[in-house]
Scaffold this motif. Structure first.
Motif, PDB file in Angstrom:
ATOM      1  N   ILE A 196       0.859  -1.172   0.000  1.00 25.21           N
ATOM      2  CA  ILE A 196       0.000   0.000   0.000  1.00 25.21           C
ATOM      3  C   ILE A 196       0.901   1.229   0.000  1.00 25.21           C
ATOM      4  CG2 ILE A 196      -0.224  -0.048   2.507  1.00 25.21           C
ATOM      5  CD1 ILE A 196      -3.037   1.113   2.182  1.00 25.21           C
ATOM      6  N   SER A 197       0.536   2.221  -0.815  1.00 22.77           N
ATOM      7  CA  SER A 197       1.275   3.479  -0.814  1.00 22.77           C
ATOM      8  C   SER A 197       0.315   4.602  -1.176  1.00 22.77           C
ATOM      9  CB  SER A 197       2.467   3.431  -1.774  1.00 22.77           C
ATOM     10  OG  SER A 197       2.029   3.272  -3.094  1.00 22.77           O
ATOM     11  N   VAL A 198       0.798   5.814  -1.047  1.00 22.53           N
ATOM     12  CA  VAL A 198      -0.013   6.997  -1.309  1.00 22.53           C
ATOM     13  C   VAL A 198       0.645   7.789  -2.431  1.00 22.53           C
ATOM     14  CG1 VAL A 198      -0.895   9.144  -0.331  1.00 22.53           C
ATOM     15  CG2 VAL A 198      -0.829   7.077   1.067  1.00 22.53           C
ATOM     16  N   SER A 199      -0.158   8.226  -3.396  1.00 21.37           N
ATOM     17  CA  SER A 199       0.360   8.997  -4.518  1.00 21.37           C
ATOM     18  C   SER A 199       0.500  10.471  -4.142  1.00 21.37           C
ATOM     19  CB  SER A 199      -0.582   8.892  -5.712  1.00 21.37           C
ATOM     20  OG  SER A 199      -1.753   9.655  -5.460  1.00 21.37           O
TER      21      SER A 199
ATOM     22  N   LYS B 139      -4.324   9.688  -3.866  1.00 19.41           N
ATOM     23  CA  LYS B 139      -4.854   8.364  -4.168  1.00 19.41           C
ATOM     24  C   LYS B 139      -4.066   7.335  -3.369  1.00 19.41           C
ATOM     25  CE  LYS B 139      -6.870   9.365  -8.617  1.00 19.41           C
ATOM     26  NZ  LYS B 139      -7.157  10.688  -8.210  1.00 19.41           N
ATOM     27  N   ILE B 140      -4.782   6.322  -2.904  1.00 24.44           N
ATOM     28  CA  ILE B 140      -4.149   5.206  -2.212  1.00 24.44           C
ATOM     29  C   ILE B 140      -3.983   4.090  -3.233  1.00 24.44           C
ATOM     30  CG2 ILE B 140      -4.417   3.480  -0.404  1.00 24.44           C
ATOM     31  CD1 ILE B 140      -6.022   5.573   1.173  1.00 24.44           C
ATOM     32  N   MET B 141      -2.751   3.603  -3.368  1.00 21.19           N
ATOM     33  CA  MET B 141      -2.450   2.566  -4.344  1.00 21.19           C
ATOM     34  C   MET B 141      -2.244   1.250  -3.606  1.00 21.19           C
ATOM     35  SD  MET B 141       0.851   2.071  -6.760  1.00 21.19           S
ATOM     36  CE  MET B 141       1.811   1.557  -5.349  1.00 21.19           C
ATOM     37  N   LEU B 142      -2.949   0.219  -4.063  1.00 17.68           N
ATOM     38  CA  LEU B 142      -2.794  -1.116  -3.486  1.00 17.68           C
ATOM     39  C   LEU B 142      -2.187  -2.045  -4.531  1.00 17.68           C
ATOM     40  CD1 LEU B 142      -6.244  -1.395  -1.721  1.00 17.68           C
ATOM     41  CD2 LEU B 142      -4.060  -0.937  -0.655  1.00 17.68           C
TER      42      LEU B 142
ATOM     43  N   TRP C 277      -6.236   1.602  -7.596  1.00 20.52           N
ATOM     44  CA  TRP C 277      -6.204   2.952  -7.056  1.00 20.52           C
ATOM     45  C   TRP C 277      -7.519   3.283  -6.391  1.00 20.52           C
ATOM     46  CZ3 TRP C 277      -1.782   5.746  -7.161  1.00 20.52           C
ATOM     47  CH2 TRP C 277      -0.777   5.307  -8.026  1.00 20.52           C
ATOM     48  N   LEU C 278      -7.431   3.957  -5.276  1.00 17.95           N
ATOM     49  CA  LEU C 278      -8.605   4.370  -4.527  1.00 17.95           C
ATOM     50  C   LEU C 278      -8.477   5.864  -4.245  1.00 17.95           C
ATOM     51  CD1 LEU C 278     -11.147   3.379  -3.001  1.00 17.95           C
ATOM     52  CD2 LEU C 278      -9.684   3.037  -1.035  1.00 17.95           C
TER      53      LEU C 278
ATOM     54  N   GLN D   6      -3.116  13.431   6.732  1.00 19.60           N
ATOM     55  CA  GLN D   6      -4.449  12.846   6.801  1.00 19.60           C
ATOM     56  C   GLN D   6      -4.541  11.592   5.936  1.00 19.60           C
ATOM     57  OE1 GLN D   6      -7.571  15.581   5.744  1.00 19.60           O
ATOM     58  NE2 GLN D   6      -9.183  14.102   6.172  1.00 19.60           N
ATOM     59  N   VAL D   7      -3.994  11.633   4.727  1.00 23.66           N
ATOM     60  CA  VAL D   7      -4.085  10.459   3.852  1.00 23.66           C
ATOM     61  C   VAL D   7      -3.167   9.340   4.347  1.00 23.66           C
ATOM     62  CG1 VAL D   7      -2.363  11.048   2.081  1.00 23.66           C
ATOM     63  CG2 VAL D   7      -4.399   9.762   1.449  1.00 23.66           C
ATOM     64  N   ASN D   8      -2.020   9.695   4.945  1.00 23.76           N
ATOM     65  CA  ASN D   8      -1.171   8.653   5.544  1.00 23.76           C
ATOM     66  C   ASN D   8      -1.894   7.972   6.705  1.00 23.76           C
ATOM     67  OD1 ASN D   8       0.938   9.021   3.758  1.00 23.76           O
ATOM     68  ND2 ASN D   8       2.115  10.327   5.129  1.00 23.76           N
ATOM     69  N   ALA D   9      -2.614   8.753   7.508  1.00 27.30           N
ATOM     70  CA  ALA D   9      -3.396   8.176   8.610  1.00 27.30           C
ATOM     71  C   ALA D   9      -4.503   7.279   8.059  1.00 27.30           C
ATOM     72  CB  ALA D   9      -3.983   9.279   9.482  1.00 27.30           C
TER      73      ALA D   9
END
Length: 106
Positions: A23-26, A36-39, A49-50, A65-68
């Protein structure tokens, strides 16, 4: 721990939780786009992508916030795996109490 059926709704896709391997964040290329959260999912050629609904505020609060949100996803996935009947996880809506909604399958 016994293996449980945990399913995750990612946009149009429904994947087993045990196939998620990363999982990572763009970083949004433009200020008007949400993070976007990438799985990374085993068996899927492309990453899933979410859209997080979180926007960059140029102060770093959006990134925090997106990391949390990504961390909370991992926690929700673990709680779903601990449920004896299995679980379904989806990103919550404005009406939901939490970012991730965990529903029992049983």
């Amino acid at each position: 721990m016994a293996k449980r059926d945990v399913w995750v709704r990612i946009g149009e896709d429904l994947v087993r939780g045990d196939t998620i391997v990363g999982i990572s964040v763009s970083d949004p290329p433009y200020g008007y786009e949400a993070f976007k959260i990438m799985l990374k999912v085993t068996g899927h050629r492309d990453h899933l992508w979410l859209d997080s609904g979180v926007y960059d505020d140029d102060q770093g609060a959006g990134r925090e916030q997106v990391n949390a949100l990504a961390d909370d996803f991992v926690d929700t996935l673990a709680r779903g795996a601990a449920m004896p009947s299995g679980a379904l996880i989806r990103l919550g809506s404005d009406e939901d109490d939490s970012a991730w909604v965990l529903s029992s399958l049983g």
